[in-house]
Design an enzyme around this catalytic site. Structure first.
Site: not given
Length: 325
Positions: A114, A152, A299
């Site tokens: 991330d 991601d 999130d």
């Protein structure tokens, strides 16, 4: 070992020799095949964050969350919080196997995860990640499973220092190779971002570079809110680009856990007004529609959950997803 193998399903009726072989062969030696054909529906995680919250908070709110979320099939995420990942994955897939259900797993431990954002973390080094993902695949072995590889990680590769980008690609390729070699009854999908993040042709180049050809396909819209239609169109465009550039196509799955109302502009971190999407199923515009993100899990400390850490469950978030508010 024998006990675990007895839990394996042998769909083909017939010779006693085949049954004896199933008892003595290791899971990794099981004949490869379609995990959907080897199971009867998707596995509901009895220890998901929503399920645990429901158990601990009986009442009308829990009843709503149970009916709409915790009794629906979704993914379990594995990362640096999972302890011995081989043991954790083996236990989870074994429980699903005994129930004759297909488990959905997410591998989420890439170094630099991330890009240091709300879900930052991951393995401490490339070598540690290789060991971790190898053990993950070993934990599945011959049991049927669906795996989403590193949400991601490909879409965010540009955020890494230039000298680390090839390492990221190499690690993702290694991950694909591990599942291809060690988990013959698993359909693994490399994460391909969402429909407005990376151009389809660029994503096709990245997917090809990390060995998507060796696994089942790609995953789209993980933890995002893009509509199923837009996500399917993107998946088709990526597959078409793979075909025109590299001579092969790939199926895709779509995360529909929170896309019932579509997106809210470019907001992605706990935006208001989102809604549960179509529960996990085959077909529906993709090979499968899956609840990859756990509905109700935050999130990060943002949006309508400013005090809830990433990955923690919020009953308020869950209720808002149920009602679409």
């Amino acid at each position: 070992m024998i006990e675990k193998l007895v839990g394996m399903r042998i769909k083909t009726l017939g010779l006693l020799a085949a049954s004896l072989l199933a008892l003595i062969a290791s899971p990794a030696q099981a004949a490869d095949g379609n995990p959907l054909e080897k199971t009867n529906g998707f596995y509901v995680d009895p220890n998901s964050n929503p399920a645990v919250w429901v158990k601990d908070h009986p009442g009308s709110t829990a009843d709503k969350i149970k009916a709409a979320i915790s009794t629906k099939a979704g993914a379990r995420w594995f990362g640096n919080w999972s302890g011995d990942v081989k043991k954790a994955v083996d236990g989870y897939t074994y429980a699903a196997d005994v129930a004759d259900k297909l488990p959905i797993l997410v591998a989420y431990n890439i170094p630099g995860r991330d890009c240091g954002g709300h879900s930052g973390g991951g393995a401490g080094s490339p070598a540690a990640y290789k060991t971790w993902i190898s053990n993950f695949a070993d934990g599945i072995g011959g049991k049927p499973a669906v795996v989403i590889i590193e949400p991601d990680a490909l879409a965010q590769v540009d955020c890494l220092p230039a000298g680390e980008r090839q390492t990221r690609l190499d690690l993702l390729k290694f991950a694909a190779e591990q599942f291809a070699a060690k988990a013959p009854n698993t359909w693994a999908y490399m994460d391909g971002g969402n429909s407005t993040w990376i151009p389809a042709a660029t994503m096709a180049d990245r997917l090809n570079a990390v060995g998507v050809k060796s696994i089942r396909g790609l995953a789209i819209n993980v933890s995002n809110y893009k509509t199923t239609t837009d996500s399917a169109n993107y998946g088709k465009a990526v597959s078409a680009a793979l075909s025109s550039k590299y001579g092969y196509t790939k199926p895709f799955v779509i995360d529909t856990s929170r896309n019932g109302n579509g997106p809210k502009g470019s907001e992605w971190c706990n935006p208001a007004g989102r809604k549960l999407g179509t529960p996990s199923q085959t077909g529906g515009g993709a090979e499968m529609l899956l609840w990859v993100k756990v509905p109700g899990d935050s999130d990060g400390k943002c949006g309508i959950a400013p005090n809830v850490e990433a990955g923690q469950f919020s009953s308020d978030l869950a209720l808002r997803l149920i009602s679409g508010t």
